[in-house]
Scaffold this active site. Structure first.
Site, PDB file in Angstrom:
ATOM      1  N   ASP B 319       0.856  -1.178   0.000  1.00  0.00           N
ATOM      2  CA  ASP B 319       0.000   0.000   0.000  1.00  0.00           C
ATOM      3  C   ASP B 319       0.890   1.225   0.000  1.00  0.00           C
ATOM      4  O   ASP B 319       1.864   1.278   0.741  1.00  0.00           O
ATOM      5  CB  ASP B 319      -0.883   0.008   1.256  1.00  0.00           C
ATOM      6  CG  ASP B 319      -2.110  -0.856   1.050  1.00  0.00           C
ATOM      7  OD1 ASP B 319      -2.581  -0.923  -0.092  1.00  0.00           O
ATOM      8  OD2 ASP B 319      -2.565  -1.473   2.029  1.00  0.00           O
ATOM      9  N   ASP B 356      -4.529  26.741   9.574  1.00  0.00           N
ATOM     10  CA  ASP B 356      -4.900  25.503   8.884  1.00  0.00           C
ATOM     11  C   ASP B 356      -4.407  24.319   9.714  1.00  0.00           C
ATOM     12  O   ASP B 356      -3.224  24.038   9.794  1.00  0.00           O
ATOM     13  CB  ASP B 356      -4.241  25.506   7.501  1.00  0.00           C
ATOM     14  CG  ASP B 356      -4.688  24.325   6.675  1.00  0.00           C
ATOM     15  OD1 ASP B 356      -5.378  23.444   7.222  1.00  0.00           O
ATOM     16  OD2 ASP B 356      -4.334  24.282   5.480  1.00  0.00           O
ATOM     17  N   GLU B 360      -1.633  18.877   6.017  1.00  0.00           N
ATOM     18  CA  GLU B 360      -1.008  19.591   4.910  1.00  0.00           C
ATOM     19  C   GLU B 360      -0.616  20.995   5.350  1.00  0.00           C
ATOM     20  O   GLU B 360       0.488  21.459   5.081  1.00  0.00           O
ATOM     21  CB  GLU B 360      -1.972  19.688   3.713  1.00  0.00           C
ATOM     22  CG  GLU B 360      -2.217  18.389   2.981  1.00  0.00           C
ATOM     23  CD  GLU B 360      -3.304  17.537   3.607  1.00  0.00           C
ATOM     24  OE1 GLU B 360      -3.819  17.929   4.678  1.00  0.00           O
ATOM     25  OE2 GLU B 360      -3.647  16.475   3.051  1.00  0.00           O
ATOM     26  N   PHE B 390      -9.741  26.988   6.973  1.00  0.00           N
ATOM     27  CA  PHE B 390     -10.002  26.216   5.757  1.00  0.00           C
ATOM     28  C   PHE B 390     -11.368  25.561   5.857  1.00  0.00           C
ATOM     29  O   PHE B 390     -11.720  24.972   6.875  1.00  0.00           O
ATOM     30  CB  PHE B 390      -8.927  25.137   5.606  1.00  0.00           C
ATOM     31  CG  PHE B 390      -9.134  24.267   4.405  1.00  0.00           C
ATOM     32  CD1 PHE B 390      -8.629  24.663   3.160  1.00  0.00           C
ATOM     33  CD2 PHE B 390      -9.828  23.072   4.488  1.00  0.00           C
ATOM     34  CE1 PHE B 390      -8.809  23.873   2.052  1.00  0.00           C
ATOM     35  CE2 PHE B 390     -10.026  22.285   3.368  1.00  0.00           C
ATOM     36  CZ  PHE B 390      -9.518  22.676   2.144  1.00  0.00           C
ATOM     37  N   THR B 391     -12.172  25.702   4.829  1.00  0.00           N
ATOM     38  CA  THR B 391     -13.425  24.953   4.779  1.00  0.00           C
ATOM     39  C   THR B 391     -13.511  24.262   3.429  1.00  0.00           C
ATOM     40  O   THR B 391     -12.852  24.647   2.467  1.00  0.00           O
ATOM     41  CB  THR B 391     -14.661  25.858   4.936  1.00  0.00           C
ATOM     42  OG1 THR B 391     -14.731  26.691   3.775  1.00  0.00           O
ATOM     43  CG2 THR B 391     -14.618  26.685   6.194  1.00  0.00           C
ATOM     44  N   GLN B 393     -15.928  24.373   1.520  1.00  0.00           N
ATOM     45  CA  GLN B 393     -16.592  25.213   0.528  1.00  0.00           C
ATOM     46  C   GLN B 393     -15.619  26.193  -0.109  1.00  0.00           C
ATOM     47  O   GLN B 393     -15.526  26.306  -1.319  1.00  0.00           O
ATOM     48  CB  GLN B 393     -17.747  25.998   1.169  1.00  0.00           C
ATOM     49  CG  GLN B 393     -18.986  25.158   1.465  1.00  0.00           C
ATOM     50  CD  GLN B 393     -18.797  24.271   2.688  1.00  0.00           C
ATOM     51  OE1 GLN B 393     -18.203  24.714   3.661  1.00  0.00           O
ATOM     52  NE2 GLN B 393     -19.263  23.034   2.614  1.00  0.00           N
ATOM     53  N   THR B 394     -14.892  26.932   0.733  1.00  0.00           N
ATOM     54  CA  THR B 394     -13.988  27.952   0.182  1.00  0.00           C
ATOM     55  C   THR B 394     -12.724  27.337  -0.378  1.00  0.00           C
ATOM     56  O   THR B 394     -12.119  27.863  -1.291  1.00  0.00           O
ATOM     57  CB  THR B 394     -13.585  28.954   1.274  1.00  0.00           C
ATOM     58  OG1 THR B 394     -12.905  28.239   2.297  1.00  0.00           O
ATOM     59  CG2 THR B 394     -14.797  29.653   1.865  1.00  0.00           C
ATOM     60  N   MET B 396      -9.972  27.365   0.869  1.00  0.00           N
ATOM     61  CA  MET B 396      -8.857  28.297   1.088  1.00  0.00           C
ATOM     62  C   MET B 396      -8.714  28.526   2.589  1.00  0.00           C
ATOM     63  O   MET B 396      -9.668  28.408   3.344  1.00  0.00           O
ATOM     64  CB  MET B 396      -9.140  29.664   0.449  1.00  0.00           C
ATOM     65  CG  MET B 396      -9.090  29.684  -1.056  1.00  0.00           C
ATOM     66  SD  MET B 396      -9.162  31.361  -1.661  1.00  0.00           S
ATOM     67  CE  MET B 396     -10.789  31.859  -1.192  1.00  0.00           C
ATOM     68  N   ASP B 544     -10.362  -5.451   2.467  1.00  0.00           N
ATOM     69  CA  ASP B 544      -9.101  -6.105   2.133  1.00  0.00           C
ATOM     70  C   ASP B 544      -9.173  -7.606   2.380  1.00  0.00           C
ATOM     71  O   ASP B 544      -8.318  -8.355   1.927  1.00  0.00           O
ATOM     72  CB  ASP B 544      -7.957  -5.562   2.997  1.00  0.00           C
ATOM     73  CG  ASP B 544      -7.482  -4.206   2.514  1.00  0.00           C
ATOM     74  OD1 ASP B 544      -7.639  -3.946   1.301  1.00  0.00           O
ATOM     75  OD2 ASP B 544      -6.966  -3.436   3.330  1.00  0.00           O
TER      76      ASP B 544
END
Lengths: 554, 705
Positions: B319, B356, B360, B390-391, B393-394, B396, B544
């Site tokens: 994996d 955020d 990431e 961060f959402t 929807q946006t 950003m 699996d």
């Protein structure tokens, strides 16, 4: 010419001739054993014997055919000898005694050609030609069939079919053994070998003595005697007889003929499994032992201890002056390494250690190069054992040519390597236990023991040569050795065919960098080591009491 | 031994390579001695044909020594018995290592009491009637209630609630894990402890067949069955034993003829010297130790067969996530557009990511700090800022910084969203950014665009952040090793083919399966197996399970569902997929150890012949003295030395049998060359020296002259 040089030239010429025939003969056999086409005459034979030539047998059916054919052959040959006085060309000989007839039947059917009789004084021409010589062809062809089945086991996948014995038998006989025998019989006749249907001619020698000169269809039988690694001589003296082996050229040719199929079969193997390098590795191992044995034997015979030998320049007792040391030792090691058993010198008279070499040659199991067919399947079974141990050492479930070697495969391989030593050792042990049987030994001390050891080794390995000096004409010896020959021939075939069946059933494993390479010098060395230690050394205690005890001096 | 915290693939590349086991303490030999003696029972010995023959031989010599007593006869008798005991000792020591672990496990088992729910259970049932029964009385389909501080009484799936569970009893890992109903983290194991909350568990195992039961059986070696390879090897060893037995038995009539009848003691000594006792004695210890090496790495193999299959694997399905890459995408670099300094971009990227909380986002903060020396500022430090989280929807995140009356707005996010934002704020993104975004996408990365907007000015794009899967350090070298071993690696990923290819190239796998569904995985396994290959894989989810069952080696993660654990033939308690590579190495090492010791054992015979045969027969055939090439002192000292050597070599090789022979990933040729050199040629030469040395001592024993 200097005898050393002459010997070396003969050996080199032999190597060259064998190397030249390796490819064409090996590939021809491969073609013959794989081709789908039948000759018209073959189709006729299949119709006659009621066989479907396009039908492949399972390993069981193949084995049943081999056993049934062998049983029928033994019965036929036995009856033939017992009734020879009623048939043509009997030369006035009486029926062969039951014990001798049994022994001889077993002997010729098993490709052993151990002879407890004297050919020119026992067998009529018809029995020689239509009985014994026929088996010389067929017994060789059966063994080639069995090895073909084993090779098919390696090559084929997910099938329970390993070929058809009757097809293999007919093709090998018709397309290979017969034509070659005809051609070389003419060569032999041209070189001075006897070929007629005469009875013995009584002549008076110059000195006034009487002598009996036996005739017979010798040349026609001589080729297949060597070519099919049979070894049963027309005359008692076998290839030491001037009518059966007139000169150094025929001597050389006989050696060539008895080696050529066995040294070419590895090519057949390589071609049939689609990887010729595998065949080269096998032939290399065979060559190592053949060269080693011939060199050692020549070395021992050249050494001359004692005044008589020094006067003669070498150990010439029991050897033909026509051939000399080198040609005799080359013949002796080739004949004992190939299960042929034809002799051009008395092995009993070889130097003790030299005699030891010939026994040891047979003890290796007739695999280097061994008998026609039987040599290769013996070597392949040992390769299976070597691959198993080596394969573990590279960290994988061992596989040979993509076929996994699991419990089932190892069971058959183990039984194979167990069989012959068991027969030789038990036979020798039993013979040494019975006081009455021991009386048949001519010599006392270790040499006498060597004679018994040689007899059982020769019979169990289907060689057929003898350390003369042991009287083997008694019912006990005839019966015992007959059984030993049959067990020594048929049991290994059972295990080889079973192995073939279980290999053919498998799905092959693709080769990767993690797969043990079985074509490199390293593997050749490993396999040679396995042959020497696993098979050869089993007999070390017995050898110590015979040839080693006699040959090592204070 | 606990698993190292560092994953093997992350450790220094070369130290991680060598597979080794624990060391053998001399004390262990002593502790296991009683067990070794107990194993002398013929009914137990019978299972090992080679050593059984030695035991029968020892009985014969004992009888003979009593009847015709002599120092020689007794010395041989004692050493023959020692040979058998040493063989048993090897097995006992190997078994002993698992016993302590089994004890601990058993304790957790006996303590547990179950609160079984009476009557049928329905989701959301709230208060239910319960009864207290011993854990051993639970059966398939029962529902039990477990609350904080209680032991989970049996294997099962959480069907209601979520809890943190301490699984240290089986994993040795003290950090608790979360188990919750639904999804792939629902499986719980009997004997583990709930630390918080309350869960309802549906029991999925029969009494006596729980995970712990199986573990106990495994580590104790009780459930040990001979593996296919072991059976094949045993057949070969038995055949060799029979051949030598015949050689020795038939030797007597031959010797009698020669006038050198041998005593029972000498014949038995010859037999024992010739049969493959070294491998016969150590064979079962090697197998047990192989399983044990896996246990030490926190891997439970459900059968020895699976361990062997691991050595044969020719395709590894790995994996991507967790094995080849870290679990998530991380910022790899910043690429500014022309006219922008990279530091400026990094600063903006970091500011915009402070709010955020996704992995990431955090990785951007870390990259800016590590690569550009920008300290991660806390939100509190920058007081006059509004944080844009961060959402979905946006798509950003960012910050509005109030500086001297002007507002600086920074945004970072998906390329499309940020570009639209820039345009809305009067800026023109330009073509350059499009090319950058395209470049990153086509290389398998995820581009995030960073832009800023000073009030009164048009917004502008600063540059792009490249988010990508970060391939684990050292994994490439691992794959190169695997390639040397002839193993093909296939990366399995849900990513699109483009991304998958980029990662596959970077990690150096041989092939990849992109956008893989469980069906694809299954098809791939079938296809590989159809070509005769053996496949190994790891998995944790319920989907699996079919593939795990189909694979020849299926390693289920302990964090996975019980369906997955049930389907696989190994369970990794650490849930570290990279361990698959180690498992393969251990499987190989197990086979190599067997092969090496077999070779050694057979090669040993040569020297023993040269010691014993002249000793037996030189009295009647003096020429045979030439075979005494070791110049051993006397016939009795020669035979004694060979037998003592034979026994001592077993003891000497116990550590090797337990540890396994040295193994470095390399090609089959290289492995064969090495092992044939060490164990074949070594096995040929070593006994000559060993027997000679022992003879130098033994010759001074009075009575052995």
């Amino acid at each position: 010419m200097d005898p050393t040089l002459a010997g070396a030239l003969q050996a080199l010429a032999l190597v060259a001739a064998l190397a030249l025939s390796h490819r064409p003969l090996g590939d021809y056999l491969a073609h013959l054993l794989t081709s789908a086409k039948h000759l018209r005459v073959e189709r006729g034979i299949y119709r006659l014997i009621g066989v479907n030539g396009d039908f492949d047998q399972t390993w069981m059916a193949y084995l049943r055919s081999v056993l049934a054919f062998s049983a029928a052959s033994v019965l036929f040959l036995y009856a033939f000898q017992r009734l020879q006085n009623h048939l043509w060309l009997s030369l006035g000989f009486p029926a062969v005694g039951p014990a001798t007839a049994w022994n001889t039947a077993a002997s010729f059917v098993t490709n052993t050609n151990w002879q407890s009789y004297s050919g020119e004084a026992t067998m009529g021409h018809l029995v020689q030609m239509a009985g014994l010589a026929v088996q010389n062809f067929l017994s060789a062809a059966v063994a080639i069939g069995v090895v073909a089945a084993l090779i098919r086991g390696f090559h084929r996948n997910r099938t329970d079919r390993v070929g058809n014995l009757w097809v293999d038998l007919v093709r090998v006989t018709l397309r290979l053994l017969l034509p070659v025998s005809v051609v070389f019989a003419i060569v032999f006749v041209a070189a001075g070998m006897v070929e007629n249907l005469h009875a013995a001619a009584q002549v008076t020698t110059l000195s006034g003595g009487g002598q009996s000169l036996p005739g017979g269809p010798v040349a026609s039988q001589e080729v297949i005697k060597e070519f099919g690694t049979n070894g049963g001589g027309f005359y008692n003296a076998n290839s030491a007889h001037p009518f059966e082996n007139p000169n150094p050229f025929t001597n050389w040719l006989e050696i060539y003929l008895l080696l050529v199929i066995s040294f070419s079969l590895p090519r057949t193997f390589g071609t049939m499994v689609g990887d010729r390098r595998q065949g080269y590795a096998i032939v290399a191992v065979m060559a190592v032992f053949w060269v080693g044995s011939a060199s050692l034997l020549t070395f021992f015979e050249w050494q001359h201890n004692g005044t008589a030998l020094q006067a003669a320049g070498a150990a010439m007792e029991g050897k033909e002056v026509r051939f000399g040391i080198a040609a005799s030792t080359l013949f002796a090691s080739s004949t004992t390494l190939t299960s042929t058993g034809a002799v051009d010198a008395a092995h009993d008279s070889l130097s003790p250690l030299g005699g030891g070499v010939t026994v040891f040659d047979m003890m290796l199991g007739e695999i280097a190069p061994g008998g026609t067919g039987s040599g290769l399947y013996g070597m392949l079974v040992l390769a299976v054992v070597a691959v198993f141990v080596a394969g573990l050492m590279v960290g994988r479930t061992p596989e040979y040519l993509g076929k996994k070697l699991g419990g089932r495969e190892m069971k058959f391989a183990s039984l194979y390597i167990l069989t012959t030593p068991a027969i030789v050792l038990i036979g020798t042990g039993v013979a040494m236990t019975f006081r009455g049987e021991r009386a048949a030994i001519l010599n006392s001390g270790p040499h006498g023991f060597s004679e018994v050891l040689y007899a059982f080794t020769s019979a169990a390995n289907n060689n057929g040569s003898a350390f003369a000096g042991l009287t083997v004409t008694s019912t006990w010896w005839n019966t015992a050795l007959g059984l030993v020959m049959l067990f020594g021939r048929l049991l290994p075939m059972v295990f080889v065919l079973a192995l073939a069946g279980s290999l053919a059933r498998q799905q092959p494993v693709p080769a990767t960098a993690g797969t043990l390479p079985t074509h490199r010098p390293l593997f050749v060395g490993m396999l040679s080591g396995v042959v020497l230690i696993v098979v050869g050394l089993t007999y070390f205690p017995a050898l110590a009491l015979g040839p080693l005890a006699e040959g090592l001096h204070r | 031994m606990t698993t190292p915290a560092v994953h093997p693939a992350e450790g220094p590349a070369h130290e991680a390579h060598r597979v080794s086991g624990g060391l053998l303490e001399p004390r262990q030999l002593l502790v296991s001695l009683p067990d070794a003696v107990r194993k002398l029972d013929p009914r137990v010995m019978f299972r090992n044909p080679v050593m059984f023959v030695v035991e029968i031989g020892s009985l014969l010599t004992t009888y003979s020594a009593i009847r015709h007593t002599s120092v020689f006869a007794w010395v041989i008798t004692v050493w023959l018995w020692l040979t058998v005991v040493f063989a048993n000792l090897a097995e006992a020591v190997a078994e002993g290592r698992g016993k302590a672990q089994a004890e601990t496990l058993r304790r957790t088992k006996t303590e547990a009491v179950a609160r079984r729910i009476v009557g049928p259970w329905r989701p959301g049932a709230g208060e239910v009637a319960e009864e207290l029964i011993p854990a051993a009385g639970l059966t398939l389909g029962d529902h039990v209630l477990v609350e904080a501080g209680q032991l989970i009484p049996g294997d099962g799936d959480v069907v209601e609630g979520a809890a943190s569970v301490d699984e240290s009893a089986i994993t040795g890992e003290s950090a608790p894990v979360i188990r919750e109903s639904g999804g792939d983290r629902s499986a719980v194991t009997g004997g583990t402890k709930v630390l918080s909350d309350r869960i309802v568990v549906k029991i999925t195992s029969k009494p006596g067949e729980t995970f712990i039961d199986r573990m106990i059986a495994l580590v104790e070696g009780a459930a040990r069955q001979k593996t296919p390879n072991e059976i094949a090897l045993n057949i070969l060893l038995a055949a060799l034993t029979i051949v030598f037995l015949l050689a020795v038995v038939t030797l007597q009539p031959m010797a009698t003829y020669a006038g050198a009848e041998q005593t029972i003691v000498v014949l038995v000594a010859l037999l024992v010297a010739l049969i493959p006792t070294t491998i016969g004695a150590l064979l079962s210890a090697i197998g047990i130790a192989g399983m044990d090496r896996l246990v030490q790495r926190n891997v439970l193999a459900m059968s020895g067969r699976a361990v062997e299959a691991a050595g044969d694997v020719s395709t590894l399905l790995l994996d991507k996530t967790g094995t080849i890459t870290f679990g998530n995408r991380q910022a790899a670099d910043f690429t500014p557009v022309s006219g922008t300094e990279v530091n400026q971009l990094a600063d903006a990227a970091q500011l915009s990511s402070l709010a955020d909380e996704t992995p990431e986002g955090r990785s951007i903060v870390v990259l800016a700090k590590e690569k550009y020396g920008l300290r991660a500022r806390t939100q509190a430090e920058i007081g006059h800022a509004e944080w844009v989280e961060f959402t979905a929807q946006t798509r950003m995140s960012g910050a509005d910084l109030h500086e001297d009356g002007t507002v600086r707005r920074i945004r970072k996010g998906a390329a499309g969203s940020v570009v639209t934002w820039v345009e809305e704020n009067g800026g023109r993104p330009g073509e350059e950014i499009g090319a950058l975004v395209e470049g990153i996408s086509s290389a398998g990365g995820t581009p995030l665009v960073v832009a800023e907007h000073h009030s009164g000015e048009p917004a502008r794009v600063l540059g792009v952040i490249n988010l990508k899967d970060v391939v684990k350090h050292g994994i490439r070298e691992r794959f190169e090793d695997l390639r040397l071993m002839g193993i093909r690696t296939v990366m399995i990923t849900g990513d699109n083919p483009l991304t998958a290819r980029a990662i596959a190239d970077e990690a150096g796998v041989d092939d990849f399966l992109a956008e893989a569904t469980p069906e694809d995985k299954m098809a791939l396994i079938r296809q590989e197996q159809g070509g005769g290959k053996l496949v190994a894989m790891t998995g944790d989810g319920t989907n699996d399970a079919p593939a795990l069952a189909q694979a020849d080696v299926g390693v289920a993660m302990n964090t996975g569902t019980s369906a997955a654990k049930e389907a696989g033939n190994m369970v990794d308690l650490d849930s570290n997929p990279t361990k698959l590579i180690e498992i393969v190495e251990i499987g190989k090492q197990l086979l190599i150890t067997r092969g090496a010791l077999t070779t050694f054992s057979i090669a040993n015979d040569v020297a023993k012949y040269f010691a014993i045969i002249p000793a037996m027969f030189a009295s009647v055939y003096p020429g045979l003295k030439h075979l005494n090439i070791m110049a051993l002192h006397s016939p009795t000292s020669a035979i004694t030395s060979a037998i003592i050597f034979n026994a001592l070599v077993i003891i000497g090789l116990i550590p090797l049998a337990l540890r396994g022979v040295r193994y470095r990933p390399s090609s089959a040729s290289a492995l064969l060359r090495r092992n044939l050199g060490v164990y074949g040629v070594g096995g040929l030469i070593m006994p000559f020296a060993g027997i000679k040395l022992i003879d130098l001592v033994v010759q001074f024993v009075p009575g052995l002259h």
